[in-house]
Motif scaffolding. Structure first.
Motif: not given
Lengths: 288, 462
Positions: B375-378, B428-441
């Motif tokens: 999912x993207x940590x955090x 998923x890890x190949x294309x989105x290494x930071x998970x589905x939502x990689x950015x942080x609010x």
């Protein structure tokens, strides 16, 4: 004013007979020096002289093998730093530090970095999270005050425009300034800077000097390790020179600059002078 | 300009046709012996061969057309999008969001609230059982567990491989206290959470001195220890038999879901007798629990403690230099995460009506952790999406009856779920290494709230 000058001249940090041993290596050997309140005290010396080790002992990241480090607070309370753990030194003894290799929270924004530094104040205001979760106004006010304090230091460090950017996105010089601003947000009485000018260009170095002077003029004493002599000679009031874990000179920048032992340590000496200097040093050490 | 554009596009077409034909040739060469010719044993046990030109033609045509489409349409499209992105200067986090994007959370919440009602209307009470229970409740349990673990792994950066231990503590707390003391679900729900949190602190004390891999291994061991205690302490836990007949949750003690009870809920509401109503009730309970978890997490992130967790993930030494008690901070993260695991556990016990140590194996911890990472940590939204994809996807596999037509009647698709799970993770890890939502609010801002790109955040090392 009399009391004012008095506080300006009393000792804030007293290091007595500090020794630090790593296995068989004596990194610091019986070091004693004092830093005065309201001064910028510089700790200089060739590479491997033990400057960063002294810093780590003062800020609790190392436990010294021997010796006593006393921090005298403005209200007259004394803390023996060698007995406190690292976070207590910042929290209770009001000594903050920066690192030689910058340690920012790179994934947090610049503003958040400064808010994390005000953790202990905010924790208390939020009733250790419980009252804050209920949304009481006390915490909201404290949070607002924290942002104001952060903004104040952002202005000082010339980073207001970058407040909402991730800290990892800043340039090297800006990261250095942010680290200093972050340390200042803990509300320290003594700020320890480990090579703040390392890697800065001359222009950035000048703005750094201005920032450090500003910090001193607001009443925070500084202790800094520095290689850049232009910074040291320009801004420091008092210089302590280390070599091989021992103090070889201590005094005003002018005094230190002309001290033959310092010159020998930094520049080396002619071959025929070596023995002379060694003899001199040994006789001093023996007398000591 | 137009002629030039036409030139390039016709040039592109020619190139695509060429490459398509080339790919067809290669495919023909590669598959000629593997696909085009088949050997088999005839009735006299002789090895004979026959040709399969039709199948070979399918392979070649698929390769040729696939290559043609990739070169002619897919690649230019990707390039155009990249170029457009580069031109606007906006990185992956675009400020221009669509209506759906902006109101995603509200839409998702309304959809979830209407989900059981909709499925009852579409499939009838009995038919809705599958959708509400197997999909809805199952996914939401994992959402809640993953959100709980997210506090420990995603925010504080402590790799916990034994999270299922707290889930087990919550489930057994409910099962044992309800069976032995007859306490109701609504008393035991908070109690199970508190007990699990308490265990989080107890386990945390010795463990949290460790960092990184060492921490992961020791938490893994603790997870197994709890399970082994449950198996071997037979006087209390009845070992591998588990505890059955766990009391159902009541509607706040007013109505009950026991058919024999005088105030049986469906009867009081004038509904047909069906277990579906209980499942729908449970669906709303777990939905509420999930929302509480999300709310608390969002609030905590804006508190000093939440910021300290994230700072801890970024740099522990810097935290200590700022006067943050890292041990206490880690313990609170551990305890908070464990508490939500405990809530989910007590819910699990009341939903199943049966708990046994088999439900709390390491694989569960791994699945929950995988959901957090995917999912993207955090990120709460990313984790919820990952839970839907992973848990919903495996549930969906059970429904894939048509696969039996392809792979034969012995094929049981759900046996392949771990294989597909792994495959999905790799993709998923190949294309989105930071998970589905990689950015942080960010939790606070001065002028504008800008998402922090995942490339700046760290995963933590202990």
């Amino acid at each position: 004013m009399a009391s004012g000058t008095n506080t300006m001249n009393d000792t804030i940090l007293k290091v007595e007979h500090l020794s630090m041993k790593f296995g068989g290596l004596m990194a610091i050997n019986d070091l004693s020096f004092e830093a005065k309140r309201g001064d910028i005290t510089a700790l200089i010396g060739p590479n491997g002289a033990g400057k960063t080790t002294v810093f780590n002992c003062i800020t609790g990241f190392y436990k010294p093998t021997m010796g006593m480090i006393t921090m005298k607070q403005r209200e007259g309370k004394d803390h023996l730093l060698e007995r406190l753990s690292d976070f207590e030194i910042t929290k209770h003894a009001k000594v903050a530090r920066t690192f030689q290799n910058i340690r920012l929270f790179s994934g947090l924004t610049v503003l958040e970095n400064l808010l994390v530094a005000q953790h202990n104040v905010l924790m208390k205001a939020s009733g250790y999270t419980i009252l804050g979760l209920l949304g009481l106004p006390a915490y909201k006010n404290a949070a607002k005050a924290a942002i104001e304090k952060a903004t104040y230091w952002l202005e000082k460090a010339d980073l207001v425009d970058r407040a909402d950017d991730p800290a990892g996105d800043l340039s090297y010089g800006a990261q250095r300034r942010l680290e200093i601003a972050r340390a200042m947000c803990t509300g320290p009485e003594l700020l320890c800077l480990d090579e703040p000018a390392a890697g800065l260009n001359p222009k950035e170095s000048l703005t750094l000097n201005a920032l450090l002077r500003g910090i001193r003029d607001e009443g925070t004493s500084l202790l800094l390790i520095e290689h850049d002599m232009s910074v040291v000679m320009e801004i420091s009031d008092h210089v302590v020179v280390l070599e091989y874990g021992q103090k070889i000179s201590d005094g005003t920048p002018d005094h230190v600059k002309n001290d033959p032992k310092v010159i020998a340590a930094y520049l080396g000496v002619e071959d025929d002078e070596v023995e002379e200097v060694i003899a001199e040093v040994e006789s001093e050490g023996g007398a000591h | 300009m137009t002629t030039q554009a036409e030139n390039t596009s016709s040039g592109l077409m020619a190139k695509a046709v060429k490459e398509g034909i080339f790919a067809g040739f290669i495919a023909f060469g590669m598959f000629l012996l593997y696909v085009g010719i088949e050997t088999y044993q005839n009735i006299d046990n002789q090895l004979v061969w026959r040709t399969r030109w039709g199948l070979l033609a399918v392979f070649v045509v698929v390769a040729a057309i696939g290559r043609f489409l990739t070169v002619a349409f897919f690649k230019p499209m990707v390039d155009r999008r990249k170029l457009a992105k580069a031109k606007t200067g906006v990185l992956e986090i675009s400020s221009e969001k669509s209506f759906f994007h902006k109101h995603f959370l509200k839409i998702a919440l309304i959809a979830l609230l209407l989900y059981p009602i909709g499925s009852v209307m579409l499939f009838g009470p009995q038919g809705s059982l599958k959708y509400v229970d197997n999909f809805g409740i199952q996914i939401l349990i994992y959402v809640m567990l993953a959100w709980g673990l997210n506090i420990v792994v995603g925010l504080a950066g402590l790799l916990d491989l034994g999270y299922v231990a707290f889930y087990a503590v919550g489930a057994y707390s409910y099962a044992l206290l309800s069976a032995n003391f007859g306490l109701s679900f609504w008393v035991l729900l908070p109690l199970a959470g508190i007990l699990a949190g308490f265990w989080g602190v107890i386990l945390g004390f010795p463990v949290l001195r460790l960092r990184g891999d060492y921490l992961a291994i020791v938490t893994l061991a603790f997870g197994e220890i709890i399970r082994l205690i449950l198996i071997n302490w037979t006087d209390v836990t009845r070992g591998t038999f588990g505890i059955s007949g766990i009391a159902k949750a009541s509607v706040f003690g007013i109505w009950s879901f026991d058919v024999s009870s005088p105030n049986y809920f469906p009867k009081a509401m004038g509904l047909a007798t069906s277990s579906a109503w209980y499942k729908i009730f449970l669906f709303y309970i777990i939905l509420a629990l999930c929302l509480i978890t999300a709310y608390v997490t969002i609030r905590l992130r804006r508190m000093p403690i939440g910021r300290a967790w994230e700072a801890l993930r970024e740099d522990e030494i810097a935290c200590r230099s700022l006067g943050i008690n890292t041990v206490a901070t880690k313990l609170t993260a551990f305890a908070t995460g464990a508490m939500f695991g405990g809530f989910a556990g007590s819910f699990f016990a009341t939903r199943q009506g049966f708990v046994s140590p088999e439900s709390f194996v390491f694989l569960e911890s791994a699945v929950i952790l995988a959901i957090v990472v995917l999912g993207g940590m955090g990120s709460l939204t990313g984790i919820a999406i990952a839970a839907v994809v992973m848990v919903g996807g495996t549930e969906l596999l059970r429904e894939m009856e048509f696969l039996k037509l392809i792979f034969g009647p012995d094929f049981t698709p759900e046996l392949y779920r771990m294989l597909l799970f792994g495959l999905a993770m790799i993709i998923v890890m190949l294309f989105k290494p930071r998970g589905f939502v990689g950015s942080r609010e960010p939790t606070a801002f001065l002028k504008e709230r800008k998402a922090v790109s995942g490339s700046f955040t760290k995963e933590g090392h202990g």
